[in-house]
Design a protein around this motif. Structure first.
Motif, mmCIF file in Angstrom:
data_model
loop_
_atom_site.group_PDB
_atom_site.id
_atom_site.type_symbol
_atom_site.label_atom_id
_atom_site.label_comp_id
_atom_site.label_asym_id
_atom_site.label_seq_id
_atom_site.Cartn_x
_atom_site.Cartn_y
_atom_site.Cartn_z
ATOM 1 N N VAL A 145 -11.762 0.670 50.592
ATOM 2 C CA VAL A 145 -13.171 0.360 50.889
ATOM 3 C C VAL A 145 -13.442 -1.130 50.707
ATOM 4 N N GLY A 166 -19.633 5.113 51.140
ATOM 5 C CA GLY A 166 -19.484 6.465 50.608
ATOM 6 C C GLY A 166 -18.217 7.164 51.049
ATOM 7 N N ALA A 167 -17.388 6.484 51.846
ATOM 8 C CA ALA A 167 -16.182 7.125 52.380
ATOM 9 C C ALA A 167 -15.219 7.556 51.290
ATOM 10 N N SER A 168 -15.217 6.845 50.164
ATOM 11 C CA SER A 168 -14.267 7.157 49.090
ATOM 12 C C SER A 168 -14.761 8.234 48.128
ATOM 13 N N TYR A 205 -11.195 -1.417 55.068
ATOM 14 C CA TYR A 205 -10.571 -0.390 55.906
ATOM 15 C C TYR A 205 -11.631 0.439 56.628
ATOM 16 N N VAL A 206 -12.774 0.639 55.972
ATOM 17 C CA VAL A 206 -13.917 1.310 56.600
ATOM 18 C C VAL A 206 -15.040 0.293 56.751
ATOM 19 N N ALA A 228 -20.133 2.029 55.230
ATOM 20 C CA ALA A 228 -19.529 3.337 54.951
ATOM 21 C C ALA A 228 -18.937 3.368 53.551
ATOM 22 N N THR A 255 -27.302 5.351 48.589
ATOM 23 C CA THR A 255 -27.251 5.777 49.989
ATOM 24 C C THR A 255 -28.407 6.706 50.338
ATOM 25 N N ALA A 302 -8.354 4.636 47.157
ATOM 26 C CA ALA A 302 -9.528 4.832 48.005
ATOM 27 C C ALA A 302 -10.524 3.682 47.839
#
Length: 206
Positions: free
Chosen positions: A40, A51-53, A44-45, A49, A102, A36
């Motif tokens: 990041v 915080g996606a992981s 990939y994001v 973003a 964030t 993950a």
């Protein structure tokens, strides 16, 4: 005869050492978090973003490392408990860092970059220390720790120096140490299911 029976009855029962391998929890939960994080770092994001992981890293990786550390400590595997405990601290604190920045929990204002730099420097020093103190482990573990050191150094440079190339390179190195983690997990699983562990290499120090 009576004395012998009485003596036998008062002897403490022999306790057997419990068996188990905390790596069967610690390594796969480490792998999923590293994948993950690598996604990041390699874009990939979107960059905003980050915080996606966290949905993986906090409840799966951080908690998994903590469970593995407690399990290892209960078996008297102190070095293993130390490794998993240190990485539990890393992953959980990473999640807190991302969530805190964030949502502005820390009130650092314009010092977000410096805050990330502080985090990365502190952990880079700690993981380098871990690397040096575990050179008596099989070589595969040393390779794993050295790659983690390199990834942290690249991400530190990319963060503080504003180099997206270095950050992306750190992501690819993250995938490299993830591959080593997969190898270690396959080895541990093979041994746990009655097979032979994979060769892990000779320790750097005997």
């Amino acid at each position: 005869m009576t004395t012998a029976v009485a003596t036998e009855a008062t002897e403490a029962p022999v306790r057997t050492t419990p068996e188990g391998d905390p790596a069967l929890i610690g390594v796969p939960t480490f792998i999923v978090g590293a994948i993950a994080l690598g996604l990041v770092l390699t874009g990939y994001v979107p960059a905003d973003a980050v915080g996606a992981s966290i949905a993986i890293i906090l409840p799966a990786t951080g908690l998994g490392q903590l469970i593995a550390a407690i399990w290892a400590a209960s078996l008297g595997q102190n070095a293993v408990a130390s490794v998993f405990g240190i990485f539990a601290g890393f992953w959980i604190s990473y999640a807190v860092l991302v969530l805190g920045l964030t949502h502005n929990w820390f009130g650092v204002g314009d010092a977000a970059i410096s805050t990330q730099g502080l985090f990365l420097i502190a952990w880079l020093v700690t993981i380098v220390l871990l690397t040096l103190t575990t050179l008596r482990l099989p070589a595969a573990f040393t390779v794993l720790f050295v790659l983690i050191d390199i990834a942290l150094a690249l991400v530190l440079y990319g963060t503080v120096g504003g180099s997206t190339g270095a950050t992306t390179a750190g992501g690819y190195v993250t995938f490299a140490f993830t591959a080593v983690g997969v190898y270690l997990f396959v080895s541990a699983t093979s041994a746990a299911t009655g097979g032979k562990p994979l060769p892990l290499g000779r320790p750097v120090l005997n």
